[in-house]
Design a protein around this motif. Structure first.
Motif, PDB file in Angstrom:
ATOM      1  N   GLU A 133     112.753  33.818  16.171  1.00  0.00           N
ATOM      2  CA  GLU A 133     113.901  33.217  16.769  1.00  0.00           C
ATOM      3  C   GLU A 133     114.269  33.905  18.065  1.00  0.00           C
ATOM      4  O   GLU A 133     114.997  32.964  19.097  1.00  0.00           O
ATOM      5  CB  GLU A 133     115.127  33.742  15.815  1.00  0.00           C
ATOM      6  N   VAL A 134     113.802  35.019  18.825  1.00  0.00           N
ATOM      7  CA  VAL A 134     113.872  35.691  19.953  1.00  0.00           C
ATOM      8  C   VAL A 134     112.657  35.894  20.422  1.00  0.00           C
ATOM      9  O   VAL A 134     111.878  36.735  19.818  1.00  0.00           O
ATOM     10  CB  VAL A 134     115.095  36.761  20.143  1.00  0.00           C
ATOM     11  N   TYR A 135     112.277  35.313  21.539  1.00  0.00           N
ATOM     12  CA  TYR A 135     110.858  35.652  21.980  1.00  0.00           C
ATOM     13  C   TYR A 135     111.092  36.055  23.353  1.00  0.00           C
ATOM     14  O   TYR A 135     112.007  35.955  24.317  1.00  0.00           O
ATOM     15  CB  TYR A 135     110.027  34.424  22.146  1.00  0.00           C
ATOM     16  N   GLY A 136     109.892  37.092  23.919  1.00  0.00           N
ATOM     17  CA  GLY A 136     110.085  37.745  25.052  1.00  0.00           C
ATOM     18  C   GLY A 136     108.898  36.881  25.917  1.00  0.00           C
ATOM     19  O   GLY A 136     107.873  36.790  25.541  1.00  0.00           O
ATOM     20  N   PHE A 137     109.369  36.663  27.006  1.00  0.00           N
ATOM     21  CA  PHE A 137     108.457  35.889  27.749  1.00  0.00           C
ATOM     22  C   PHE A 137     107.931  36.288  29.326  1.00  0.00           C
ATOM     23  O   PHE A 137     107.293  35.458  30.001  1.00  0.00           O
ATOM     24  CB  PHE A 137     108.815  34.258  28.159  1.00  0.00           C
ATOM     25  N   THR A 138     108.568  37.562  29.557  1.00  0.00           N
ATOM     26  CA  THR A 138     108.047  38.227  30.974  1.00  0.00           C
ATOM     27  C   THR A 138     107.831  39.679  30.396  1.00  0.00           C
ATOM     28  O   THR A 138     107.949  40.158  29.410  1.00  0.00           O
ATOM     29  CB  THR A 138     109.455  38.336  31.818  1.00  0.00           C
ATOM     30  N   PHE A 139     107.412  40.407  31.676  1.00  0.00           N
ATOM     31  CA  PHE A 139     106.877  41.857  31.342  1.00  0.00           C
ATOM     32  C   PHE A 139     107.419  42.290  32.545  1.00  0.00           C
ATOM     33  O   PHE A 139     107.007  42.334  34.000  1.00  0.00           O
ATOM     34  CB  PHE A 139     105.565  41.783  31.444  1.00  0.00           C
ATOM     35  N   THR A 264     108.430  54.429  31.731  1.00  0.00           N
ATOM     36  CA  THR A 264     109.079  53.311  32.346  1.00  0.00           C
ATOM     37  C   THR A 264     109.223  52.541  31.195  1.00  0.00           C
ATOM     38  O   THR A 264     108.432  51.879  30.614  1.00  0.00           O
ATOM     39  CB  THR A 264     107.979  52.778  33.693  1.00  0.00           C
ATOM     40  N   LEU A 265     110.713  52.073  31.077  1.00  0.00           N
ATOM     41  CA  LEU A 265     110.918  51.152  30.091  1.00  0.00           C
ATOM     42  C   LEU A 265     110.503  49.686  30.844  1.00  0.00           C
ATOM     43  O   LEU A 265     110.493  49.438  31.922  1.00  0.00           O
ATOM     44  CB  LEU A 265     112.315  51.045  29.943  1.00  0.00           C
ATOM     45  N   ILE A 266     110.238  48.920  29.773  1.00  0.00           N
ATOM     46  CA  ILE A 266     109.581  47.578  30.032  1.00  0.00           C
ATOM     47  C   ILE A 266     110.337  46.514  29.118  1.00  0.00           C
ATOM     48  O   ILE A 266     110.428  46.592  27.974  1.00  0.00           O
ATOM     49  CB  ILE A 266     108.055  47.445  29.782  1.00  0.00           C
ATOM     50  N   LYS A 321      97.323  50.706  34.707  1.00  0.00           N
ATOM     51  CA  LYS A 321      97.427  49.943  33.358  1.00  0.00           C
ATOM     52  C   LYS A 321      98.679  50.670  32.832  1.00  0.00           C
ATOM     53  O   LYS A 321      98.508  51.817  32.221  1.00  0.00           O
ATOM     54  CB  LYS A 321      96.084  50.165  32.395  1.00  0.00           C
ATOM     55  N   LEU A 322      99.728  50.116  32.707  1.00  0.00           N
ATOM     56  CA  LEU A 322     100.975  50.857  32.538  1.00  0.00           C
ATOM     57  C   LEU A 322     100.968  50.926  31.081  1.00  0.00           C
ATOM     58  O   LEU A 322     101.449  52.338  30.708  1.00  0.00           O
ATOM     59  CB  LEU A 322     102.122  49.530  33.006  1.00  0.00           C
ATOM     60  N   GLY A 326     100.298  55.147  28.573  1.00  0.00           N
ATOM     61  CA  GLY A 326     101.164  55.692  27.946  1.00  0.00           C
ATOM     62  C   GLY A 326     102.676  55.973  28.624  1.00  0.00           C
ATOM     63  O   GLY A 326     103.565  56.457  27.836  1.00  0.00           O
ATOM     64  N   ILE A 327     102.951  55.475  29.954  1.00  0.00           N
ATOM     65  CA  ILE A 327     104.045  55.565  30.811  1.00  0.00           C
ATOM     66  C   ILE A 327     104.923  54.406  30.421  1.00  0.00           C
ATOM     67  O   ILE A 327     106.063  54.743  30.101  1.00  0.00           O
ATOM     68  CB  ILE A 327     103.552  55.581  32.134  1.00  0.00           C
ATOM     69  N   GLY A 328     104.288  53.270  30.156  1.00  0.00           N
ATOM     70  CA  GLY A 328     105.141  52.027  30.030  1.00  0.00           C
ATOM     71  C   GLY A 328     105.569  52.100  28.539  1.00  0.00           C
ATOM     72  O   GLY A 328     104.931  52.193  27.804  1.00  0.00           O
ATOM     73  N   ARG A 329     106.750  51.950  28.317  1.00  0.00           N
ATOM     74  CA  ARG A 329     107.275  51.894  26.903  1.00  0.00           C
ATOM     75  C   ARG A 329     107.979  50.289  26.980  1.00  0.00           C
ATOM     76  O   ARG A 329     109.258  50.275  27.205  1.00  0.00           O
ATOM     77  CB  ARG A 329     108.130  52.930  26.620  1.00  0.00           C
TER      78      ARG A 329
END
Length: 366
Positions: A133-139, A264-266, A321-322, A326-329
């Motif tokens: 029902e809810v999709y993420g389409f960006t990064f 880093t929040l993604i 490579k975020l 391990g930095i990218g969350r």
């Protein structure tokens, strides 16, 4: 003048008015069908028309008989209107886009969305798909942005802790020169602050104290903060979405982007088909396009600039490579986000934040 040329000119005039002076929330853009119109898709998005235009126009190369009517909202206004329409069983667009994915999850949880499944949705990561029902389409990483003319190399912060210390040790220089969201106006600002507090409550508390001490400049949205940095009124922007930051840096090479090295929040910008959509078929086609390889390629090259699988843009200071680092969350789209939308918790969080940032020392607003 031919009908086709007249339609193109009309669209250009409407779009220019909507996107000049850095996209204005509440603006509208109409994109005529490439060929004879046989359907019209109504999109309501808390996403600037500037960012969506390349995707809409490329979608229309596939769906040549579809016109697109797009309205840009502030996140909180989009949620308010969508929620009211759902409760009153009224139509509110065919598809909704928002960076405040917690608000979309709340709408879906309240029965305001319809599920959509297709070949394209099968490749979406689990963290970017809730109940189909809810999709993420960006990064989109949450970044710090600074103006190199005003921030010397030794001052550039590379973590939340370094930003905190910078403001503690040089408060006079940076007083009134740090910009971030006003949580009372910005849904995405609230979500990022709420998740910051969960990532490292002690570190975030110290950062808030430092932002208050230097009288942080509070604005409604990404582009409002970036405009202040572009003009030199603000030297550093905190918690800015990487897509907007990169677009601003392309316009002004003096703006630099840093991914915080502690974490880093993604964000994955969300998309939802409302239960009362008039054209759920067209909404499904557009959703599939956004998730498709073609749509993702256009999004990376022309709209949102960051790829889940590819390298970072060349002008971004961060690990190559975020997620693997391990930095990218990634912000998982799912029921855990409902905690951010709990009214008592939300009100308490924003009240506490306001008391600190808008105390006698801090929180400059227009």
């Amino acid at each position: 003048m031919s009908l086709a040329k007249r339609a193109t000119l009309t669209a250009a005039i409407v779009l220019f008015a909507a996107t000049s002076a850095m996209a204005v929330e509440g603006a509208r853009g109409f994109f005529p069908a490439v060929e004879q119109e046989r359907g019209r898709l109504v999109v309501h998005g808390a996403t600037d028309i500037e960012a969506m235009e390349p995707l809409i126009r490329d979608f229309q190369q596939v769906a040549t008989d579809v016109a697109v009517d797009y309205t840009d909202y502030v996140t909180n206004d989009l949620y308010r209107d969508a929620d009211a329409a759902c409760r009153n069983q009224q139509n509110f667009g065919d598809i909704l886009l928002s960076s405040s994915v917690d608000q979309l999850v709340k709408l879906a949880n309240d029965g305001c969305a319809v599920a959509h499944s297709s070949a394209e949705t099968q490749d979406v990561p689990d963290w970017a798909n809730w109940r189909e029902e809810v999709y993420g389409f960006t990064f989109e990483p949450s970044v710090m942005v600074y103006h190199k003319d005003f921030v010397p190399p030794e001052d550039v912060p590379h973590s939340h802790g370094e930003l905190t210390d910078l403001l503690r040790f040089k408060p006079d220089y940076y007083r009134g020169r740090i910009g971030t969201y006003d949580l009372r106006q910005s849904g995405i600002g609230y979500l990022l602050a709420f998740l910051d507090a969960q990532q490292a409550s002690t570190t975030y508390g110290r950062l808030l104290e430092s932002l208050s001490r230097v009288e942080a400049v509070l604005r409604c949205c990404n582009n409002a903060v970036l405009s202040e940095i572009d003009s030199g009124n603000v030297f550093i922007g905190y918690n800015i979405l990487g897509s907007y930051a990169h677009a601003a840096a392309l316009r002004n090479p003096k703006l630099r982007i840093v991914l915080p090295r502690d974490y880093t929040l993604i964000l994955s910008r969300g998309v939802l088909i409302p239960r009362a959509a008039k054209r759920p078929d067209l909404a499904g086609r557009f959703l599939d396009y956004l998730l498709s390889e073609r749509g993702q390629d256009v999004a990376t090259r022309k709209a949102f600039f960051f790829s889940r699988t590819g390298p970072l843009p060349a002008n971004v200071d961060g690990p190559p490579k975020l997620i693997e680092s391990g930095i990218g969350r990634p912000i998982r789209i799912g029921p855990a986000l409902l905690a951010a939308q709990d009214q008592l918790q939300r009100s308490s969080f924003i009240d506490d934040w306001t008391r600190l940032l808008r105390g006698t020392a801090g929180g400059k607003t227009p």
